[in-house]
Design an enzyme around this catalytic site. Structure first.
Site, PDB file in Angstrom:
ATOM      1  N   GLU A 150      48.313 -54.512  20.598  1.00 53.92           N
ATOM      2  CA  GLU A 150      48.707 -55.716  21.330  1.00 53.92           C
ATOM      3  C   GLU A 150      48.638 -56.882  20.348  1.00 53.92           C
ATOM      4  O   GLU A 150      47.578 -57.128  19.756  1.00 53.92           O
ATOM      5  CB  GLU A 150      47.773 -55.950  22.508  1.00 53.92           C
ATOM      6  N   ASN A 189      43.759 -53.905  28.904  1.00 53.90           N
ATOM      7  CA  ASN A 189      42.440 -53.986  29.543  1.00 53.90           C
ATOM      8  C   ASN A 189      42.477 -54.685  30.900  1.00 53.90           C
ATOM      9  O   ASN A 189      41.640 -54.411  31.758  1.00 53.90           O
ATOM     10  CB  ASN A 189      41.428 -54.672  28.616  1.00 53.90           C
TER      11      ASN A 189
HETATM   12  N1  3HC Z   1      40.945 -39.023  12.965  1.00 56.23           N
HETATM   13  C1  3HC Z   1      41.690 -37.922  12.777  1.00 56.23           C
HETATM   14  N2  3HC Z   1      41.875 -36.991  13.710  1.00 56.23           N
HETATM   15  C2  3HC Z   1      41.263 -37.166  14.902  1.00 56.23           C
HETATM   16  C3  3HC Z   1      40.461 -38.291  15.182  1.00 56.23           C
HETATM   17  C4  3HC Z   1      40.310 -39.233  14.147  1.00 56.23           C
HETATM   18  N3  3HC Z   1      39.557 -40.335  14.304  1.00 56.23           N
HETATM   19  N4  3HC Z   1      39.977 -38.196  16.456  1.00 56.23           N
HETATM   20  C5  3HC Z   1      40.454 -37.040  16.957  1.00 56.23           C
HETATM   21  N5  3HC Z   1      41.222 -36.433  16.031  1.00 56.23           N
HETATM   22  C6  3HC Z   1      41.929 -35.167  16.153  1.00 56.23           C
HETATM   23  C7  3HC Z   1      41.015 -34.088  16.711  1.00 56.23           C
HETATM   24  O1  3HC Z   1      40.192 -33.553  15.712  1.00 56.23           O
HETATM   25  C8  3HC Z   1      42.031 -33.092  17.243  1.00 56.23           C
HETATM   26  O2  3HC Z   1      42.523 -32.321  16.157  1.00 56.23           O
HETATM   27  P1  3HC Z   1      42.975 -30.781  16.376  1.00 56.23           P
HETATM   28  O3  3HC Z   1      44.185 -30.856  17.254  1.00 56.23           O
HETATM   29  O4  3HC Z   1      43.285 -30.303  14.991  1.00 56.23           O
HETATM   30  O5  3HC Z   1      41.808 -30.092  16.997  1.00 56.23           O
HETATM   31  C9  3HC Z   1      43.153 -33.998  17.758  1.00 56.23           C
HETATM   32  O6  3HC Z   1      42.970 -35.273  17.119  1.00 56.23           O
HETATM   33  C10 3HC Z   1      43.145 -34.170  19.237  1.00 56.23           C
HETATM   34  O7  3HC Z   1      41.855 -34.558  19.652  1.00 56.23           O
HETATM   35  P2  3HC Z   1      40.995 -33.738  20.723  1.00 56.23           P
HETATM   36  O8  3HC Z   1      41.201 -32.278  20.581  1.00 56.23           O
HETATM   37  O9  3HC Z   1      39.600 -34.269  20.662  1.00 56.23           O
HETATM   38  O10 3HC Z   1      41.478 -34.084  22.174  1.00 56.23           O
HETATM   39  P3  3HC Z   1      42.742 -34.730  22.862  1.00 56.23           P
HETATM   40  O11 3HC Z   1      43.952 -33.915  22.625  1.00 56.23           O
HETATM   41  O12 3HC Z   1      42.285 -34.977  24.262  1.00 56.23           O
HETATM   42  O13 3HC Z   1      43.007 -36.138  22.221  1.00 56.23           O
HETATM   43  C11 3HC Z   1      42.531 -38.450  22.575  1.00 56.23           C
HETATM   44  C12 3HC Z   1      41.989 -37.104  22.143  1.00 56.23           C
HETATM   45  C13 3HC Z   1      43.695 -38.855  21.692  1.00 56.23           C
HETATM   46  C14 3HC Z   1      41.380 -39.412  22.410  1.00 56.23           C
HETATM   47  C15 3HC Z   1      43.047 -38.345  24.063  1.00 56.23           C
HETATM   48  O14 3HC Z   1      42.092 -37.761  24.885  1.00 56.23           O
HETATM   49  C16 3HC Z   1      43.385 -39.708  24.627  1.00 56.23           C
HETATM   50  O15 3HC Z   1      44.443 -40.250  24.379  1.00 56.23           O
HETATM   51  N6  3HC Z   1      42.452 -40.284  25.444  1.00 56.23           N
HETATM   52  C17 3HC Z   1      42.612 -41.615  26.002  1.00 56.23           C
HETATM   53  C18 3HC Z   1      42.091 -42.613  25.014  1.00 56.23           C
HETATM   54  C19 3HC Z   1      42.309 -43.997  25.492  1.00 56.23           C
HETATM   55  O16 3HC Z   1      42.721 -44.282  26.604  1.00 56.23           O
HETATM   56  N7  3HC Z   1      41.980 -44.934  24.608  1.00 56.23           N
HETATM   57  C20 3HC Z   1      42.052 -46.340  24.911  1.00 56.23           C
HETATM   58  C21 3HC Z   1      40.696 -46.782  25.291  1.00 56.23           C
HETATM   59  S1  3HC Z   1      40.681 -48.472  25.774  1.00 56.23           S
HETATM   60  C22 3HC Z   1      40.516 -49.293  24.343  1.00 56.23           C
HETATM   61  O17 3HC Z   1      40.390 -48.763  23.266  1.00 56.23           O
HETATM   62  C23 3HC Z   1      40.508 -50.771  24.474  1.00 56.23           C
HETATM   63  C24 3HC Z   1      39.155 -51.345  24.211  1.00 56.23           C
HETATM   64  O18 3HC Z   1      39.345 -52.734  24.038  1.00 56.23           O
HETATM   65  C25 3HC Z   1      38.178 -51.109  25.308  1.00 56.23           C
END
Ligand code: 3HC
Length: 297
Positions: free
Chosen positions: A160, A198
């Site tokens: 954003e 948010n």
């Molecule tokens: N760097 C590199 N790779 C990463 C990583 C990182 N930091 N974090 C996770 N990965 C990798 C994992 O290792 C995994 O790899 P693999 O496929 O080889 O096993 C892959 O990314 C996918 O991760 P996961 O298997 O853990 O699980 P998901 O497929 O569920 O993906 C997620 C995780 C992308 C976090 C997904 O669950 C998601 O999109 N969740 C919602 C997150 C969200 O809404 N975020 C916004 C929060 S609000 C905010 O931030 C605002 C603040 O102001 C409050």
């Protein structure tokens, strides 16, 4: 206005990710922390994440082992750690990602306004504070924007870009271009509470907590409902644990103070009590779920 050298203040949950995506986008980055131990922790997270991304590209056949190794070395090589604010003096852009404390942010920008070159653009990654207040504190409100990244920064594709009434058009354009260089899609936001995401997301998380507290449904069922019924990658209670109960509470407290008559900004009792007990979500192992590392039960 070409952003080549970036300073990131704070190398924690959000800051380390911003350092990483900026370097992946070709910028050289100074990662600033208050203490060497915090800096080491942030840099080590970046190194692990870069290694993970490199090995994924090899698995997918996008890069050979050697190319992946070269890419990881090149990206890591563009990051310099520092615990000295003066090192940010000649940055083209400084992004702040410190604790959500408005006074701390204003103090930081006041100091940076004095020490950085006149062209430096300032950006805050705040989730909820008024960008204009920090812009004024910096002494150069026309060169100030909000750049709100999402957690995990390496994977979430949005930024954003928040402009105030004072933000210069060129500065805004440069901030958008920087977001794109980081591999993100920018959306334009006004300086309103919670911007777009948010403002919608936090009241939704609050409703899920209220539903749980009333006993309308279990945490697992609320989350499954939103995952399977709406295709969300995480349910709202898992997401609250993921964002951090302390962060969620601090966003709400700031809003309640500024907008006491807005019903969407109510604070659930269970959120307050869990934070008081140190149950902050995934990072402390307890929140609305119990966590062992990345796994919840
Ligand atoms: N760097 C590199 N790779 C990463 C990583 C990182 N930091 N974090 C996770 N990965 C990798 C994992 O290792 C995994 O790899 P693999 O496929 O080889 O096993 C892959 O990314 C996918 O991760 P996961 O298997 O853990 O699980 P998901 O497929 O569920 O993906 C997620 C995780 C992308 C976090 C997904 O669950 C998601 O999109 N969740 C919602 C997150 C969200 O809404 N975020 C916004 C929060 S609000 C905010 O931030 C605002 C603040 O102001 C409050």
């Amino acid at each position: 206005m070409n952003i080549k050298k970036v300073g990131v203040v704070g190398c924690g949950l959000m800051g380390h990710g911003i350092v990483q995506v900026a370097t992946q986008g070709g910028c050289t980055v100074i990662a600033l922390e208050t203490e060497q131990a915090y800096l080491d922790k942030g840099i080590s997270r970046i190194e692990k994440s870069i290694a993970k991304l490199a090995s994924k590209d090899v698995k997918k056949g996008k890069l050979t082992e050697d190319q992946a190794k070269d890419w990881a070395t090149e990206v890591r090589g563009r990051i310099t750690g520092s615990i000295n604010r003066e090192d940010l003096a000649d940055c083209d852009l400084v992004v702040e990602a410190i604790v959500e404390d408005l006074d701390a942010k204003k103090e930081l920008f006041g100091a940076l306004g004095k020490l950085c070159k006149a062209e430096t653009i300032f950006a805050s990654n705040t989730s909820s504070f008024p960008v204009a207040e920090m812009a004024v504190a910096s002494g150069r409100p026309e060169r100030f924007v909000g750049l709100h990244f999402f957690n995990p920064v390496q994977l979430m594709r949005l930024v954003e870009v928040v402009r105030t009434d004072a933000t210069d058009e060129d500065v805004y354009a440069a901030a958008r271009a920087f977001s794109e260089a980081c591999g993100k899609t920018p959306v334009s936001c006004k300086d309103t509470p919670g911007f777009v995401v948010n403002r919608l997301l936090v009241p939704y998380m609050v409703q899920a907590i209220n539903m749980l507290d009333r006993g309308d449904a279990s945490a697992a069922d609320i989350d499954a409902a939103m995952q399977l019924g709406c295709g969300h990658p995480m349910g709202p209670l898992t997401l609250t644990d993921y964002v951090g109960l302390d962060t969620t509470l601090s966003i709400l407290e700031g809003w309640c103070e500024r907008y006491p008559n807005e019903p969407a900004f109510g604070i659930p009792d269970s959120l307050r009590s869990k934070v008081a007990e140190g149950k902050l979500g995934r990072k402390t192992g307890q929140g609305y779920y119990t966590w062992e590392g990345d796994k919840k039960s």
